[in-house]
Design an enzyme around this catalytic site. Structure first.
Site, PDB file in Angstrom:
ATOM      1  NE  ARG A  12      -3.833   0.143   2.185  1.00 27.59           N
ATOM      2  CZ  ARG A  12      -4.624   0.555   3.173  1.00 27.59           C
ATOM      3  NH1 ARG A  12      -4.659  -0.100   4.325  1.00 27.59           N
ATOM      4  NH2 ARG A  12      -5.375   1.623   3.020  1.00 27.59           N
ATOM      5  CB  CYS A  18      -1.952   3.667   9.381  1.00 26.39           C
ATOM      6  SG  CYS A  18      -3.305   4.161  10.485  1.00 26.39           S
TER       7      CYS A  18
END
Length: 280
Positions: A180, A235
């Site tokens: 990611r 995050c």
């Protein structure tokens, strides 16, 4: 016992009046799973705090997928759970560590010092053969005083200034898994990639079998960083960055902040640039 307690410690202190246990189990993408698990069996005396209903606020255009909760509502929930300003609180999740860490971070943010994570979580507790039940505890309502520690929180502008090299000397740490971060895949957010200037330190590397690795291991993870330099962790939505926040503090870093909106907030502003692997 600065950040966490082990399974044996909690077993030894189970049932003590001044201790409250909080079950934070949750499954992203299946929001009722955690409560179902709690109802099927939990550590005796544990109350349930839902990530999205209790530990997050309402989602808006900006602010990310799990914005911070409205603090007066959190205060009410804590008081109803018998958690007062002097209560020792032990939080656990399944084995992930991230959901209990979110609770820990929030408690520190509202000024509560006596909060710890159960290393190993419910999975470790169950493997030990320790007791659990389905009884839903009721506690006398207490008084909880909120005192925001705003130094724990990085603003969107703080991140923007760092990412676009406008000012400041913060280090941005992206806590998501490598795929990611690199923009190879993005299962949730609008666009793949990471915030400019961010380095990647996957949060799960700081844990093993649901327990935080020792201080020495955390120091190795962040060895190239200056402990005196301010750090901002993020995050996807402010959940899995919290284990990295704790790991950094354990490693001796003093100036650590959480970007609560995280990547999902960053990409909610369409003008914000992102970096992908093929652009590095």
């Amino acid at each position: 016992m600065q950040y966490y307690v082990d399974l044996e410690w909690l077993k030894e202190h189970l049932g003590e009046k001044e201790i409250r246990i909080v079950d934070c189990r949750f499954k992203l993408g299946s929001p009722e799973e955690g409560r179902r698990q709690y109802q099927e069996g939990h550590i005796p005396g544990a109350v349930y705090f839902d990530l999205e209903k209790d530990l997050s606020g309402s989602v808006g255009e900006h602010g990310g997928r799990h914005p911070l909760p409205e603090l007066n509502l959190l205060k009410e929930k804590l008081q109803d759970a018998g958690i007062g300003s002097e209560t020792t609180v032990i939080a656990y999740d399944g084995i992930e560590g991230a959901f209990a860490s979110r609770f820990w971070w929030l408690m520190k943010y509202v000024g509560h010092e006596k909060v710890y994570i159960l290393n190993g979580g419910f999975t470790g507790w169950e493997k030990k053969g320790y007791p659990y039940n389905q009884s839903i505890p009721k506690f006398e309502k207490t008084s909880f005083t909120i005192s925001e520690n705003k130094e724990m929180l990085a603003s969107y502008q703080d991140v923007r200034d760092t990412a676009l090299n406008e000012s400041g000397n913060n280090v941005l740490i992206d806590s998501r898994e490598s795929k990611r971060y690199k923009g190879i895949e993005e299962p949730i957010d609008r666009i793949a990639g990471h915030i400019p200037t961010a380095i990647n330190k996957p949060w799960m590397d700081g844990l093993e079998n649901g327990a935080f690795k020792p201080r020495e291991e955390q120091e190795k993870r962040f060895a190239e960083l200056d402990r005196n330099q301010p750090i901002i962790v993020y995050c996807g939505s402010g959940i899995t960055a919290t284990p990295n926040y704790i790991a950094l503090k354990e490693a001796g870093f003093k100036n650590v902040k959480l970007y609560a909106g995280s990547y999902s907030d960053w990409v909610s502003y369409k003008e914000n640039p992102v970096i992908r692997e093929n652009e590095l």
